[in-house]
Scaffold this motif. Structure first.
Motif, PDB file in Angstrom:
ATOM      1  N   LEU A 105       0.827  -1.205   0.000  1.00  0.00           N
ATOM      2  CA  LEU A 105       0.000   0.000   0.000  1.00  0.00           C
ATOM      3  C   LEU A 105       0.864   1.260   0.000  1.00  0.00           C
ATOM      4  CD1 LEU A 105      -2.823   1.307   0.221  1.00  0.00           C
ATOM      5  CD2 LEU A 105      -2.533   1.210   2.703  1.00  0.00           C
ATOM      6  N   ILE A 106       1.892   1.255   0.827  1.00  0.00           N
ATOM      7  CA  ILE A 106       2.798   2.411   0.896  1.00  0.00           C
ATOM      8  C   ILE A 106       3.503   2.613  -0.438  1.00  0.00           C
ATOM      9  CG2 ILE A 106       4.934   3.272   1.932  1.00  0.00           C
ATOM     10  CD1 ILE A 106       3.998   1.924   4.556  1.00  0.00           C
ATOM     11  N   PHE A 107       4.113   1.535  -0.975  1.00  0.00           N
ATOM     12  CA  PHE A 107       4.859   1.661  -2.216  1.00  0.00           C
ATOM     13  C   PHE A 107       3.941   1.995  -3.397  1.00  0.00           C
ATOM     14  CE2 PHE A 107       8.470  -0.041   0.028  1.00  0.00           C
ATOM     15  CZ  PHE A 107       9.535   0.582  -0.609  1.00  0.00           C
ATOM     16  N   SER A 108       2.755   1.403  -3.447  1.00  0.00           N
ATOM     17  CA  SER A 108       1.848   1.729  -4.558  1.00  0.00           C
ATOM     18  C   SER A 108       1.384   3.174  -4.468  1.00  0.00           C
ATOM     19  CB  SER A 108       0.660   0.773  -4.585  1.00  0.00           C
ATOM     20  OG  SER A 108      -0.138   0.931  -3.423  1.00  0.00           O
ATOM     21  N   SER A 109       1.146   3.673  -3.274  1.00  0.00           N
ATOM     22  CA  SER A 109       0.765   5.075  -3.113  1.00  0.00           C
ATOM     23  C   SER A 109       1.901   6.008  -3.523  1.00  0.00           C
ATOM     24  CB  SER A 109       0.377   5.365  -1.666  1.00  0.00           C
ATOM     25  OG  SER A 109      -0.703   4.572  -1.272  1.00  0.00           O
ATOM     26  N   VAL A 110       3.101   5.692  -3.063  1.00  0.00           N
ATOM     27  CA  VAL A 110       4.255   6.515  -3.421  1.00  0.00           C
ATOM     28  C   VAL A 110       4.480   6.488  -4.931  1.00  0.00           C
ATOM     29  CG1 VAL A 110       6.778   6.669  -3.222  1.00  0.00           C
ATOM     30  CG2 VAL A 110       5.376   6.363  -1.181  1.00  0.00           C
ATOM     31  N   PHE A 111       4.423   5.299  -5.526  1.00  0.00           N
ATOM     32  CA  PHE A 111       4.651   5.201  -6.967  1.00  0.00           C
ATOM     33  C   PHE A 111       3.517   5.838  -7.763  1.00  0.00           C
ATOM     34  CE2 PHE A 111       7.638   1.623  -5.939  1.00  0.00           C
ATOM     35  CZ  PHE A 111       8.762   2.315  -6.339  1.00  0.00           C
ATOM     36  N   ALA A 112       2.297   5.825  -7.237  1.00  0.00           N
ATOM     37  CA  ALA A 112       1.196   6.504  -7.921  1.00  0.00           C
ATOM     38  C   ALA A 112       1.438   8.015  -7.956  1.00  0.00           C
ATOM     39  CB  ALA A 112      -0.131   6.194  -7.234  1.00  0.00           C
ATOM     40  N   VAL A 113       1.864   8.563  -6.814  1.00  0.00           N
ATOM     41  CA  VAL A 113       2.163  10.001  -6.764  1.00  0.00           C
ATOM     42  C   VAL A 113       3.343  10.327  -7.670  1.00  0.00           C
ATOM     43  CG1 VAL A 113       2.979  11.855  -5.248  1.00  0.00           C
ATOM     44  CG2 VAL A 113       1.169  10.326  -4.472  1.00  0.00           C
ATOM     45  N   ILE A 114       4.388   9.503  -7.595  1.00  0.00           N
ATOM     46  CA  ILE A 114       5.550   9.723  -8.456  1.00  0.00           C
ATOM     47  C   ILE A 114       5.155   9.567  -9.920  1.00  0.00           C
ATOM     48  CG2 ILE A 114       7.798   8.763  -9.133  1.00  0.00           C
ATOM     49  CD1 ILE A 114       8.274   8.142  -6.173  1.00  0.00           C
ATOM     50  N   GLY A 115       4.331   8.577 -10.219  1.00  0.00           N
ATOM     51  CA  GLY A 115       3.883   8.366 -11.601  1.00  0.00           C
ATOM     52  C   GLY A 115       3.125   9.555 -12.149  1.00  0.00           C
ATOM     53  N   VAL A 116       2.234  10.124 -11.355  1.00  0.00           N
ATOM     54  CA  VAL A 116       1.496  11.311 -11.799  1.00  0.00           C
ATOM     55  C   VAL A 116       2.458  12.477 -11.993  1.00  0.00           C
ATOM     56  CG1 VAL A 116      -0.208  13.036 -11.072  1.00  0.00           C
ATOM     57  CG2 VAL A 116      -0.699  10.615 -10.789  1.00  0.00           C
ATOM     58  N   ALA A 117       3.390  12.640 -11.071  1.00  0.00           N
ATOM     59  CA  ALA A 117       4.360  13.734 -11.194  1.00  0.00           C
ATOM     60  C   ALA A 117       5.251  13.529 -12.413  1.00  0.00           C
ATOM     61  CB  ALA A 117       5.202  13.824  -9.932  1.00  0.00           C
ATOM     62  N   LEU A 118       5.686  12.296 -12.632  1.00  0.00           N
ATOM     63  CA  LEU A 118       6.559  12.042 -13.777  1.00  0.00           C
ATOM     64  C   LEU A 118       5.805  12.117 -15.092  1.00  0.00           C
ATOM     65  CD1 LEU A 118       8.847   9.188 -12.447  1.00  0.00           C
ATOM     66  CD2 LEU A 118       9.363  11.617 -12.708  1.00  0.00           C
ATOM     67  N   PHE A 119       4.522  11.754 -15.083  1.00  0.00           N
ATOM     68  CA  PHE A 119       3.735  11.906 -16.303  1.00  0.00           C
ATOM     69  C   PHE A 119       3.609  13.385 -16.658  1.00  0.00           C
ATOM     70  CE2 PHE A 119      -0.286  12.468 -18.578  1.00  0.00           C
ATOM     71  CZ  PHE A 119      -0.044  11.652 -19.666  1.00  0.00           C
ATOM     72  N   ALA A 120       3.496  14.210 -15.628  1.00  0.00           N
ATOM     73  CA  ALA A 120       3.402  15.649 -15.859  1.00  0.00           C
ATOM     74  C   ALA A 120       4.711  16.212 -16.400  1.00  0.00           C
ATOM     75  CB  ALA A 120       3.000  16.366 -14.571  1.00  0.00           C
ATOM     76  N   ILE A 121       5.812  15.595 -16.035  1.00  0.00           N
ATOM     77  CA  ILE A 121       7.114  16.061 -16.525  1.00  0.00           C
ATOM     78  C   ILE A 121       7.853  14.894 -17.199  1.00  0.00           C
ATOM     79  CG2 ILE A 121       7.433  17.983 -14.951  1.00  0.00           C
ATOM     80  CD1 ILE A 121       8.968  16.147 -13.105  1.00  0.00           C
ATOM     81  N   TRP A 122       7.179  14.205 -18.112  1.00  0.00           N
ATOM     82  CA  TRP A 122       7.715  13.004 -18.741  1.00  0.00           C
ATOM     83  C   TRP A 122       9.007  13.270 -19.503  1.00  0.00           C
ATOM     84  CZ3 TRP A 122       8.606  12.760 -23.894  1.00  0.00           C
ATOM     85  CH2 TRP A 122       7.983  13.719 -24.690  1.00  0.00           C
ATOM     86  N   SER A 123       9.184  14.465 -20.020  1.00  0.00           N
ATOM     87  CA  SER A 123      10.388  14.738 -20.808  1.00  0.00           C
ATOM     88  C   SER A 123      11.637  14.671 -19.933  1.00  0.00           C
ATOM     89  CB  SER A 123      10.291  16.093 -21.498  1.00  0.00           C
ATOM     90  OG  SER A 123      10.241  17.132 -20.560  1.00  0.00           O
ATOM     91  N   ILE A 124      11.510  15.047 -18.664  1.00  0.00           N
ATOM     92  CA  ILE A 124      12.659  14.955 -17.764  1.00  0.00           C
ATOM     93  C   ILE A 124      13.035  13.493 -17.562  1.00  0.00           C
ATOM     94  CG2 ILE A 124      13.427  15.338 -15.389  1.00  0.00           C
ATOM     95  CD1 ILE A 124      11.823  17.934 -15.431  1.00  0.00           C
ATOM     96  N   LEU A 125      12.049  12.645 -17.317  1.00  0.00           N
ATOM     97  CA  LEU A 125      12.307  11.217 -17.158  1.00  0.00           C
ATOM     98  C   LEU A 125      12.886  10.639 -18.446  1.00  0.00           C
ATOM     99  CD1 LEU A 125      12.102   8.647 -15.475  1.00  0.00           C
ATOM    100  CD2 LEU A 125       9.784   8.365 -16.356  1.00  0.00           C
ATOM    101  N   SER A 126      12.365  11.063 -19.566  1.00  0.00           N
ATOM    102  CA  SER A 126      12.868  10.598 -20.858  1.00  0.00           C
ATOM    103  C   SER A 126      14.323  10.991 -21.058  1.00  0.00           C
ATOM    104  CB  SER A 126      11.998  11.183 -21.974  1.00  0.00           C
ATOM    105  OG  SER A 126      12.541  10.924 -23.225  1.00  0.00           O
ATOM    106  N   ASN A 127      14.676  12.206 -20.676  1.00  0.00           N
ATOM    107  CA  ASN A 127      16.051  12.660 -20.824  1.00  0.00           C
ATOM    108  C   ASN A 127      16.997  11.934 -19.874  1.00  0.00           C
ATOM    109  OD1 ASN A 127      15.891  14.569 -22.943  1.00  0.00           O
ATOM    110  ND2 ASN A 127      14.911  15.998 -21.557  1.00  0.00           N
TER     111      ASN A 127
END
Length: 179
Positions: free
Chosen positions: A79-101
């Motif tokens: 539950l903790i890791f899925s919540s953290v990764f969900a928040v990180i996933g939303v944040a990274l989707f918003a800034i996907w180009s940074i993750l891509s780079n």
């Protein structure tokens, strides 16, 4: 004090074992990255960047294993890791180009055929570039044109475009021309 050690003996042994194992894995990964860096003549700053990525990976694995060892249930941990990764996933989707780079920077560390000091030509129909590679960062390349113009070119785009090697001119770590 003795009661503390006897009550948590198994957790303490597991903690010490995990820490030793992860330190060995970290050492092996850093040694491998250093070996690849030396063999491929990669600048030491890029190798140190890989060391940071390795440290972050080891820290995440350690947090997961130690939380599990100290009694955090698998459902709580998931539950903790899925919540953290969900928040990180939303944040990274918003800034996907940074993750891509960043991902492109890691790929470039291991398989980019051009080095600092090489003159390359990027075949882009909108903005063709012919310049010397001045530095390779986590997010972008620093390219210097013959006019002295500094161009920062995103790592993800350099992997998507055709690139030609115009001239090989190597520099050593102190920035001096290699013999």
């Amino acid at each position: 004090m003795y009661e503390l050690f006897s009550d948590y003996r198994d957790q303490l042994i597991y903690t010490v074992a995990v820490i030793i194992l992860l330190m060995i894995i970290q050492f092996v990964l850093r040694k491998a990255a250093n070996k690849v860096g030396k063999r491929s003549e990669i600048n030491i700053t890029r190798t140190r960047l890989m060391f940071k990525y390795i440290n972050i990976l080891i820290l995440l694995i350690a947090a997961f294993l130690l939380a599990f060892a100290w009694g955090v249930g698998l459902t709580d941990l998931s539950l903790i890791f899925s919540s953290v990764f969900a928040v990180i996933g939303v944040a990274l989707f918003a800034i996907w180009s940074i993750l891509s780079n960043i991902t492109s920077g890691i790929i470039m560390f291991f398989s980019f055929p051009y080095k600092i000091g090489d003159t390359i030509k990027i075949h882009d129909k909108d903005l063709p570039v012919e310049a010397e590679i001045e530095d390779i960062k986590a997010f972008h390349l620093h390219l210097r044109t013959s006019d002295g113009e500094l161009i920062t070119y995103p790592n993800n785009l350099i992997l998507q475009k055709a690139v030609s090697l115009i001239e090989t001119h190597r520099r050593n770590d102190e920035g001096k021309d290699a013999l």
